[in-house]
Design a protein around this motif. Structure first.
Motif, PDB file in Angstrom:
ATOM      1  N   UNK A  20       0.847  -1.182   0.000  1.00 21.32           N
ATOM      2  CA  UNK A  20       0.000   0.000   0.000  1.00 21.32           C
ATOM      3  C   UNK A  20       0.885   1.236   0.000  1.00 21.32           C
ATOM      4  N   UNK A  21       0.559   2.192  -0.831  1.00 19.72           N
ATOM      5  CA  UNK A  21       1.330   3.445  -0.868  1.00 19.72           C
ATOM      6  C   UNK A  21       0.854   4.306   0.299  1.00 19.72           C
ATOM      7  N   UNK A  22       1.551   4.192   1.440  1.00 23.86           N
ATOM      8  CA  UNK A  22       1.172   4.968   2.622  1.00 23.86           C
ATOM      9  C   UNK A  22       1.516   6.434   2.404  1.00 23.86           C
ATOM     10  N   UNK A  23       0.794   7.320   3.112  1.00 20.45           N
ATOM     11  CA  UNK A  23       1.020   8.762   2.921  1.00 20.45           C
ATOM     12  C   UNK A  23       1.763   9.373   4.102  1.00 20.45           C
ATOM     13  N   UNK A  24       1.927  10.703   4.069  1.00 17.90           N
ATOM     14  CA  UNK A  24       2.700  11.371   5.117  1.00 17.90           C
ATOM     15  C   UNK A  24       2.012  11.284   6.476  1.00 17.90           C
ATOM     16  N   UNK A  25       0.675  11.192   6.479  1.00 16.20           N
ATOM     17  CA  UNK A  25      -0.044  11.060   7.734  1.00 16.20           C
ATOM     18  C   UNK A  25       0.262   9.702   8.379  1.00 16.20           C
ATOM     19  N   UNK A  26       0.318   8.648   7.555  1.00 17.51           N
ATOM     20  CA  UNK A  26       0.666   7.306   8.064  1.00 17.51           C
ATOM     21  C   UNK A  26       2.060   7.336   8.674  1.00 17.51           C
ATOM     22  N   UNK A  27       3.003   7.919   7.928  1.00 21.26           N
ATOM     23  CA  UNK A  27       4.380   7.976   8.408  1.00 21.26           C
ATOM     24  C   UNK A  27       4.488   8.767   9.709  1.00 21.26           C
ATOM     25  N   UNK A  48      12.889   5.423   5.078  1.00 23.82           N
ATOM     26  CA  UNK A  48      11.786   5.122   4.163  1.00 23.82           C
ATOM     27  C   UNK A  48      11.088   6.410   3.720  1.00 23.82           C
ATOM     28  N   UNK A  49      10.952   7.364   4.647  1.00 23.40           N
ATOM     29  CA  UNK A  49      10.365   8.681   4.314  1.00 23.40           C
ATOM     30  C   UNK A  49      11.201   9.389   3.251  1.00 23.40           C
ATOM     31  N   UNK A  50      12.516   9.328   3.413  1.00 25.82           N
ATOM     32  CA  UNK A  50      13.422   9.954   2.430  1.00 25.82           C
ATOM     33  C   UNK A  50      13.278   9.278   1.069  1.00 25.82           C
ATOM     34  N   UNK A  51      13.212   7.947   1.089  1.00 22.08           N
ATOM     35  CA  UNK A  51      13.102   7.179  -0.150  1.00 22.08           C
ATOM     36  C   UNK A  51      11.821   7.516  -0.910  1.00 22.08           C
ATOM     37  N   UNK A  52      10.718   7.780  -0.143  1.00 20.12           N
ATOM     38  CA  UNK A  52       9.423   8.047  -0.768  1.00 20.12           C
ATOM     39  C   UNK A  52       9.124   9.543  -0.853  1.00 20.12           C
ATOM     40  N   UNK A  53      10.152  10.375  -0.585  1.00 21.31           N
ATOM     41  CA  UNK A  53      10.051  11.842  -0.719  1.00 21.31           C
ATOM     42  C   UNK A  53       9.014  12.471   0.211  1.00 21.31           C
TER      43      UNK A  53
END
Length: 590
Positions: free
Chosen positions: A215-222, A244-249
């Motif tokens: 699932x493509x989690x969003x910034x709120x999930x992170x 992982x946050x850096x990897x997914x921008x």
């Protein structure tokens, strides 16, 4: 944007099309308020505000520019309202944090005979989540079931998020499990719900499931998961999720940024918090507040004041949380005049001090020894003093050994009736310190009668992917023999360089030898001994505690750094202490 000219010869269809196109363009730009209001005036002049679709575009324009009350005016100018018009205004108000108004319009819509649909219900569930109204939330859920929308992924996701924010985690999970299809909102809402309830293990488990399902989690999930890592001080896992946050921008997201600042700060790495703060260009108020509290907890008071001035220069308006951070920073460094300045500054920003601000002021004055002045602040409060306010004054009495004032405050606390277990403990300690053992026993009996046990003092330390937790006198650890041997060796070294145990921090009526033994095996000392026999010499030792560190342990750890040459960082339930070369970053003021 080139404005399309409206001439007297233009047909109604051309005027209508041009107006709608221009409103859409302005909405996408989200900048030109003046041009939008001019166009609004032109719409009224032409009399086409009565067309529901024009009204919809106007409401949407004001919504995107975060002008919900202008959107309301546009809504009321429309004589003929459609389902789209109602959807637009309810969405606008819920998206712009005016939830009570959104719910009022939802009720009015139903009274006017317009049914709910799969677009309106997610907006209403959002408003319910903000308000935290469980009763209204259940009615909205029933309405979704009745109208057959509860299986819709957007309605279902809204219901999950709504129940999670209302603290009804079981209902949220039931809806989540029944959804035939889930999206990022439903997953994020569920993760956030468990994180808010303190069920960190379940929140992390769900996040892992979401990642496994690709699932493509969003910034709120992170941000939710990063906060879990911060609350549990899981530094290594937090670093992996940061990667992982850096990897997914998502590293530039303000939600993720504020969560990362908090996580690194709570794990004792204030340098990491500074780096995150500096790397995010467009900072929101949440990030500023996260950095302020991080600096305050680590004793970087000068930096707190610098950040506040920078906020003012950048025209970032502080809120009530900002001022709590400022008062906290002043309280933990004894800056009374500065604290009074920020307390007075609140009203200039249109913020009325709440009971938490008064508790912080009492704490500031109490810690500084100005107990009578703190009592005057309590007497002048515009609302009844809460237990946190009396608890702050009791703490000041305990620090400065003012047993008379402590007895007076303890009697006022008893008048409150049932209070939290934490305050009952402070109360019992205050009576014990004043030599009023009967009243102390009565306070402890109140705890027992309510079936409440005093919270066990715990200290924990992270080693790789494993967290080692210790209680006072802990002997179940597989390295207990080596730990206690190290404590004995360390105790002898500390005594040689001048350490003498202060047994006044043991309030039980026991002999001096028993008191000395009791204090020697506090949980933080056991954790430090474990670290000394486990970690390499160059690695700083980071200990986390759930309760306030006692004065003798604070003094003992300073001697430990002299004997071992190690840097020891301890986070208790109020702040960070960085011990090095016989000194603490708090300057012995905490």
């Amino acid at each position: 944007m080139q404005s399309q000219e409206i001439t007297p010869s233009s047909s109604f269809e051309q005027i209508y099309r041009n107006i709608c196109n221009e409103l859409l363009s302005l909405t996408r730009l989200r900048t030109n308020v003046r041009k939008g209001t001019f166009l609004h005036a032109q719409i009224i002049k032409l009399g086409i505000q009565i067309i529901p679709f024009v009204s919809h575009h106007l409401i949407n324009f004001y919504s995107k520019l975060q002008l919900p009350f202008d959107a309301q005016k546009a809504f009321h100018e429309t004589v003929y309202k459609s389902s789209t018009t109602w959807s637009s205004i309810i969405s606008c108000l819920s998206q712009n944090d005016v939830p009570f108004h959104a719910l009022q319009y939802f009720q009015e819509m139903h009274r006017s005979g317009y049914p709910s649909n799969d677009f309106i219900l997610p907006c209403v569930t959002k408003a319910c989540g903000i308000v935290g109204e469980v009763g209204v939330s259940e009615m909205v859920h029933c309405l979704g079931v009745k109208n057959g929308f509860f299986m819709d992924v957007y309605v279902g996701s809204g219901l999950v998020d709504m129940y999670a924010k209302c603290g009804r985690i079981d209902e949220a999970r039931r809806v989540f499990d029944e959804m035939p299809k889930r999206n990022v909102v439903s997953w994020s809402g569920m993760i956030y719900g468990y994180a808010q309830m303190g069920d960190d293990e379940e929140a992390l488990l769900l996040f892992k499931c979401a990642v496994r399902e690709e699932l493509v989690v969003n910034d709120f999930s992170f941000s939710s998961v990063v906060r879990v890592c911060g609350n549990s001080t899981l530094l290594e896992l937090g670093r992996q999720i940061h990667g992982l946050c850096l990897k997914m921008s998502y590293d530039s997201s303000t939600f993720v940024g504020s969560a990362l600042i908090s996580m690194y700060s709570k794990c004792g790495l204030i340098g990491g918090a500074y780096r995150i703060f500096d790397e995010v260009f467009d900072k929101n108020l949440g990030m500023w507040n996260a950095m302020l509290i991080a600096c305050a907890q680590h004793g970087h008071t000068k930096k707190v004041f610098e950040l506040f001035k920078t906020m003012e220069r950048s025209r970032m308006k502080p809120n009530f949380i900002t001022f709590l951070c400022m008062l906290y920073a002043c309280s933990h460094t004894g800056l009374v005049e500065e604290g009074k300045h920020y307390f007075g500054l609140m009203k200039q920003y249109g913020i009325e001090p709440g009971d938490q601000h008064y508790a912080s002021m009492v704490d500031l004055l109490g810690r500084a020894g100005k107990l009578q002045e703190a009592l005057e602040v309590i007497n002048e409060m515009p609302m009844p003093p809460t237990e946190s306010v009396w608890g702050a004054l009791l703490t000041g009495c305990r620090i400065h050994k003012d047993t008379d004032m402590a007895s007076y405050v303890a009697d006022r606390v008893f008048q409150l009736g049932a209070v939290s277990s934490g305050l009952d403990v402070i109360l019992a300690n205050a009576y014990s310190a004043a030599g009023r053992y009967e009243e102390a026993a009565r306070a402890r009996k109140m705890l027992r009668d309510r079936g409440v046990k005093k919270e066990t003092g715990l200290s924990w330390i992270e080693e790789g992917n494993h967290v080692h937790t210790f209680a006072a006198g802990e002997r179940r650890h597989y390295k207990s023999k080596e730990i206690y041997q190290k404590l004995e060796e360390l105790g002898e070294e500390m005594e040689r360089v001048g350490y003498v145990a202060d047994t006044s921090f043991v309030l039980q009526e026991v002999g001096r030898e028993e008191k000395s033994q009791s204090i020697q095996y506090h949980s933080e000392r056991i954790a430090i001994a474990f670290a000394l026999i486990t970690f390499p010499p160059e690695r700083p030792i980071r200990i986390m505690k759930n309760l306030r560190m006692c004065g003798d342990c604070h003094n003992a750890i300073k001697f430990m750094t002299l004997c071992t040459g190690r840097v020891i960082i301890v986070r208790d339930n109020s702040r960070f202490h960085m011990f090095s070369e016989g000194k603490c970053s708090c300057g012995d003021y905490w």
